[in-house]
Design a protein around this motif. Structure first.
Motif, PDB file in Angstrom:
ATOM      1  N   ILE A 257       0.828  -1.204   0.000  1.00 20.39           N
ATOM      2  CA  ILE A 257       0.000   0.000   0.000  1.00 20.39           C
ATOM      3  C   ILE A 257       0.858   1.249   0.000  1.00 20.39           C
ATOM      4  O   ILE A 257       1.611   1.486   0.923  1.00 20.39           O
ATOM      5  CB  ILE A 257      -0.928   0.020   1.230  1.00 20.39           C
ATOM      6  N   GLY A 258       0.723   2.020  -1.077  1.00 22.68           N
ATOM      7  CA  GLY A 258       1.331   3.343  -1.114  1.00 22.68           C
ATOM      8  C   GLY A 258       2.845   3.357  -1.040  1.00 22.68           C
ATOM      9  O   GLY A 258       3.445   4.400  -0.858  1.00 22.68           O
ATOM     10  N   GLY A 259       3.482   2.214  -1.160  1.00 22.91           N
ATOM     11  CA  GLY A 259       4.936   2.197  -1.160  1.00 22.91           C
ATOM     12  C   GLY A 259       5.521   2.391   0.219  1.00 22.91           C
ATOM     13  O   GLY A 259       4.822   2.345   1.222  1.00 22.91           O
ATOM     14  N   GLN A 261       7.547   4.224   3.364  1.00 22.78           N
ATOM     15  CA  GLN A 261       7.579   5.557   3.983  1.00 22.78           C
ATOM     16  C   GLN A 261       8.906   6.247   3.727  1.00 22.78           C
ATOM     17  O   GLN A 261       9.913   5.603   3.570  1.00 22.78           O
ATOM     18  CB  GLN A 261       7.397   5.424   5.488  1.00 22.78           C
ATOM     19  N   ARG A 262       8.863   7.568   3.721  1.00 22.01           N
ATOM     20  CA  ARG A 262      10.112   8.343   3.615  1.00 22.01           C
ATOM     21  C   ARG A 262      11.046   8.009   4.766  1.00 22.01           C
ATOM     22  O   ARG A 262      10.612   7.663   5.821  1.00 22.01           O
ATOM     23  CB  ARG A 262       9.801   9.825   3.710  1.00 22.01           C
ATOM     24  N   GLY A 263      12.332   8.272   4.486  1.00 29.43           N
ATOM     25  CA  GLY A 263      13.320   8.206   5.584  1.00 29.43           C
ATOM     26  C   GLY A 263      13.789   6.826   5.810  1.00 29.43           C
ATOM     27  O   GLY A 263      14.515   6.551   6.683  1.00 29.43           O
TER      28      GLY A 263
ATOM     29  N   ASP B  82      10.722  12.531  10.357  1.00 29.57           N
ATOM     30  CA  ASP B  82       9.792  11.746   9.564  1.00 29.57           C
ATOM     31  C   ASP B  82       9.025  10.890  10.553  1.00 29.57           C
ATOM     32  O   ASP B  82       9.574  10.400  11.513  1.00 29.57           O
ATOM     33  CB  ASP B  82      10.469  10.918   8.488  1.00 29.57           C
ATOM     34  N   PRO B  87       4.347   1.235   9.770  1.00 29.96           N
ATOM     35  CA  PRO B  87       3.657   1.112   8.481  1.00 29.96           C
ATOM     36  C   PRO B  87       2.743  -0.120   8.388  1.00 29.96           C
ATOM     37  O   PRO B  87       1.904  -0.183   7.517  1.00 29.96           O
ATOM     38  CB  PRO B  87       4.803   1.020   7.464  1.00 29.96           C
ATOM     39  N   PHE B 129      -3.580   3.103   5.913  1.00 32.75           N
ATOM     40  CA  PHE B 129      -2.239   2.759   6.361  1.00 32.75           C
ATOM     41  C   PHE B 129      -1.337   3.984   6.152  1.00 32.75           C
ATOM     42  O   PHE B 129      -1.603   4.796   5.257  1.00 32.75           O
ATOM     43  CB  PHE B 129      -1.708   1.563   5.564  1.00 32.75           C
ATOM     44  N   PRO B 130      -0.292   4.125   6.968  1.00 32.28           N
ATOM     45  CA  PRO B 130       0.574   5.298   6.839  1.00 32.28           C
ATOM     46  C   PRO B 130       1.076   5.527   5.419  1.00 32.28           C
ATOM     47  O   PRO B 130       1.181   6.672   4.972  1.00 32.28           O
ATOM     48  CB  PRO B 130       1.735   4.984   7.786  1.00 32.28           C
ATOM     49  N   GLY B 131       1.333   4.428   4.691  1.00 35.64           N
ATOM     50  CA  GLY B 131       1.821   4.557   3.324  1.00 35.64           C
ATOM     51  C   GLY B 131       0.853   5.253   2.385  1.00 35.64           C
ATOM     52  O   GLY B 131       1.235   5.700   1.313  1.00 35.64           O
ATOM     53  N   GLU B 132      -0.407   5.343   2.788  1.00 33.69           N
ATOM     54  CA  GLU B 132      -1.415   5.983   1.934  1.00 33.69           C
ATOM     55  C   GLU B 132      -1.540   7.475   2.208  1.00 33.69           C
ATOM     56  O   GLU B 132      -2.264   8.170   1.509  1.00 33.69           O
ATOM     57  CB  GLU B 132      -2.785   5.323   2.167  1.00 33.69           C
ATOM     58  N   LEU B 133      -0.889   7.968   3.271  1.00 35.59           N
ATOM     59  CA  LEU B 133      -1.062   9.358   3.670  1.00 35.59           C
ATOM     60  C   LEU B 133       0.018  10.258   3.076  1.00 35.59           C
ATOM     61  O   LEU B 133       1.124   9.805   2.775  1.00 35.59           O
ATOM     62  CB  LEU B 133      -1.006   9.486   5.197  1.00 35.59           C
ATOM     63  N   ARG B 138       0.818  12.306   7.774  1.00 38.97           N
ATOM     64  CA  ARG B 138       1.598  11.395   8.625  1.00 38.97           C
ATOM     65  C   ARG B 138       2.065  12.103   9.882  1.00 38.97           C
ATOM     66  O   ARG B 138       2.059  11.529  10.967  1.00 38.97           O
ATOM     67  CB  ARG B 138       2.825  10.902   7.871  1.00 38.97           C
TER      68      ARG B 138
END
Lengths: 263, 261
Positions: A257-259, A261-263, B82, B87, B129-133, B138
Motif C-alpha cells: 500500500i502506497g509504497g 515511507q520516507r526516511g 519523519d 507502516p 495505512f501510513p503509506g497511503e497518507l 503522517r
C-alpha cells in the motif's frame, strides 16, 4: 500486428512462462519418442503416468507423509530459532558478538558433511535427519533476520521506549514486523534448503520417505519410480513454497500500500 | 520546569572526539513554547534526545520538576522529523498503540484513538495505512500517537522540515491552536528562522563547533497567536537579528556533528 500481440502478453505474462515450459516439455517428449535419448530417460508423459500409478498403489502417500514431516519439522525448528536469534543479534551488540564467530565457522560447512558425525551420536534416525535439516534451515533465517533487524530505523524502537513498552513487547510488536520483509526472504530460502536436505538425508542409512524411495528405485533399476519420486519432491517443494508465499503476502499486505515511507 | 545544568555530550568518531554539545545551561518553565534554532551540526537534535532520555549527557544533568532524567518516559512525548509511524498498522491502530501499552483495552483504546484523530483533523483516515497518507497527514498522525501518551512535554525534532511550504504553515497554525488549548510545554527544533519566531515564546539560538547556545531570545508577539501574527512588523526585525546571529556564527568544518545516523 505485433503491437497487438505485445499488449496481450503484457497483460498476461503467464502466457510466456507456460508457453516456454510447454515447448521444453514437448521437445523432451518428442526426443524420447524418436529414441534420441537412452532408455532410462523417460518422457514427461511417461513420468506423469508413472507418478499416477504410484499414487494409486498408495506408496507415494506414505513417502510424502514421512518426508514432509521431516522437512517441515526441521524447517520450523531451525528457522524459528534462526529468526529469534537473528533479531536478538540485530538489536543487541552482546548477542551479535556472542554468535558471530561460531556462526561464521559453522555456516560454510555443508551440513550434510556433519551427517555421519551426528549419526554416531543419534544413529541414522529421524532425529539425526531433522537435526541436519534444522541446522541447514537455521542459517538463511538467522542471517536475513539479523540484517532485517539491523536495517530497522532505531527511532522506531525509541517510539516504543518512549511509550514505556516492555522489551518483549518492543521485540514482538516493533522489531519483528519492522524486519519482516527481510526475514521472510530468509524463511523462503530456509524452506528450499530444508527440502534439499530432506532428500539428501533420506538417501543415506535405512530410511523411508521420498529420498529413500528414489534411492531404492535407482538400486533396483526401476527408473519409472525414480522419476515419479523426483516429480513428487518437486510438487511438494512448489506447494510448500507457494503456501509460504501466500502467508507472507498476507503478513506483508501493508507493504503493497502506497509504497515505503520516507526516511 | 525543565532544567539543564552544564549539559555536554561528546561522541567518539574513530580517532577524534566530536563535541556535539558543550555546557548548556537552560531553564524552561512549564507551559512554555520554546523553539531551538541552529544550523545542522549545532547539536540541537542531540540536545533534544538528551531531554527525551534517549541519549545520556557526558557531563551535566537534565532535570524535570526536580527529577533527574535517566531514560525515556511518557511524560516527554517525542515527535520525529519523519513520522516513524508503524507502516504495518493502520493510522488508528498506530494512535491506539501507546494506550494498549498502558493496558487500555483494545475497544477503549480505539475510541480514544478516534477522538485524538479528530483533534488533529484525521478523523476520516483512521483505517488508512501510513503509506497511503501525505507527509503532512503522517505528521498529524504521529502527533496524535504522541498525544495518546498524555505527555506534559512535547519534544519535536524538525517535524515539519520535510513538508512543502504551504503545508508547513498550516501545520504550524494547527500546532499553535493545539498547544494554546492545552497546558503542554513544547520544545521544538528547527532550522527555519520564520518558523522559530512564529511558534516560539523564546528562541534558543545554537551555534556550531562546538555546539552551544549563543542566544536566548524572547519573542514578544501576542498570544494567542494565529495566522495574522505572520504580518506583525516585529517579525522582520526578529528575522534580521537572528539572520545576523546565524551568519556570524562560525561554520562547522565537518558539519553534521549531531546526526545520529
Amino acid at each position: 500486428m505485433f503491437g497487438n500481440l505485445n499488449s496481450v502478453l503484457r497483460e498476461r505474462p503467464w502466457i510466456i512462462s507456460i508457453g516456454f515450459a510447454g515447448v521444453v516439455l514437448a521437445l523432451w517428449q518428442y526426443a524420447t519418442i524418436q529414441s534420441w535419448f537412452p532408455d532410462y530417460i523417460l518422457g514427461p508423459i511417461n513420468i506423469v503416468a508413472e507418478f499416477v500409478a504410484m499414487f494409486h498403489r498408495g506408496e507415494l502417500g506414505d513417502q510424502v507423509g514421512a518426508s514432509l514431516r521431516r522437512a517441515l519439522t526441521g524447517f520450523a525448528i531451525g528457522s524459528g530459532i534462526g529468526v529469534v536469534l537473528g533479531l536478538l543479534a540485530g538489536v543487541s551488540r552482546v548477542f551479535r558478538d556472542l554468535f558471530d564467530l561460531t556462526q561464521a565457522f559453522i555456516h560454510p560447512i555443508p551440513k550434510i558433511a556433519l551427517f555421519p558425525a551426528i549419526a554416531v551420536l543419534l544413529g541414522f534416525t529421524d532425529q539425526t535427519r531433522i537435526f541436519i535439516i534444522a541446522l541447514s534451515a537455521f542459517f538463511p533465517a538467522y542471517l536475513n533476520a539479523l540484517n532485517g533487524a539491523l536495517g530497522v530505523d532505531p527511532r522506531m524502537i525509541w517510539v516504543g521506549q518512549n511509550a514505556g513498552a516492555a522489551r518483549v513487547r518492543i521485540f514482538f510488536q516493533i522489531l519483528l514486523p519492522a524486519s519482516l520483509p527481510r526475514t521472510v526472504v530468509g524463511l523462503r530460502i530456509s524452506l528450499m534448503v530444508s527440502f534439499i536436505m530432506m532428500v539428501a538425508t533420506e538417501v543415506v542409512g535405512h530410511s523411508n520417505g521420498l529420498g529413500a524411495g528414489l534411492m531404492r528405485a535407482y538400486e533396483e533399476g526401476v527408473y519409472g519410480e525414480m522419476y515419479g519420486g523426483i516429480l513428487a519432491v518437486a510438487i511438494c517443494g512448489v506447494l510448500s513454497n507457494a503456501a509460504l508465499a501466500m502467508i507472507s503476502r498476507r503478513l506483508l499486505a501493508w507493504q503493497a500500500i502506497g509504497g515505503v515511507q520516507r526516511g | 520546569m525543565i532544567e539543564l545544568k552544564g549539559v555536554a555530550k561528546t561522541f567518539q568518531r574513530g580517532d577524534h572526539v566530536v563535541r556535539a554539545v558543550t555546557s548548556v545551561d537552560l531553564t524552561i518553565e512549564g507551559g512554555e513554547f520554546v523553539t531551538v534554532l541552529g544550523p545542522s551540526g549545532c547539536g540541537k537534535t542531540t540536545l533534544l534526545h538528551m531531554l527525551g532520555g534517549f541519549e545520556t549527557p557526558t557531563k551535566g544533568t537534565v532535570t524535570i520538576d526536580g527529577q533527574v532524567v535517566t531514560g525515556p518516559g511518557r511524560d516527554r512525548g517525542m515527535v520525529f522529523q519523519d513520522a516513524t509511524l508503524f507502516p504495518w498498522r493502520t493510522v488508528s491502530a498506530n494512535v491506539a498503540w501507546p494506550l494498549e501499552v498502558n493496558g487500555v483495552p483494545k475497544r477503549a483504546a480505539r475510541l480514544q484513538s478516534a477522538a485524538l484523530l479528530e483533534k488533529v483533523g484525521l478523523e476520516k483516515f483512521g483505517n488508512a495505512f501510513p503509506g497511503e497518507l501525505s507527509g503532512g497527514m503522517r505528521q498529524r498522525a504521529a502527533l496524535a500517537r504522541t498525544l495518546a501518551m498524555e505527555p506534559s512535554v512535547l519534544l519535536m525534532d524538525e517535524p515539519f522540515g520535510a513538508l512543502d511550504a504551504q503545508t508547513r504553515e498550516i501545520m504550524q497554525e494547527e500546532l499553535m491552536r493545539l498547544w494554546q488549548e492545552s497546558d503542554l510545554t513544547v520544545i521544538f527544533i528547527t532550522h527555519d528562522i520564520s518558523e522559530a519566531i512564529f511558534l516560539g515564546d523564546r528562541v534558543i539560538v545554537m551555534g556550531v563547533s562546538p555546539g552551544r547556545v549563543i542566544e536566548d531570545f524572547k519573542v514578544e508577539l501576542d498570544r494567542p497567536r494565529t495566522a495574522e501574527a505572520r504580518n506583525d512588523p516585529r517579525i522582520l526585525e526578529y528575522r534580521s537579528h537572528l539572520w545576523g546571529l546565524l551568519a556570524h556564527a562560525p561554520s562547522s568544518p565537518s558539519g553534521n556533528g549531531s546526526q545520529i545516523t
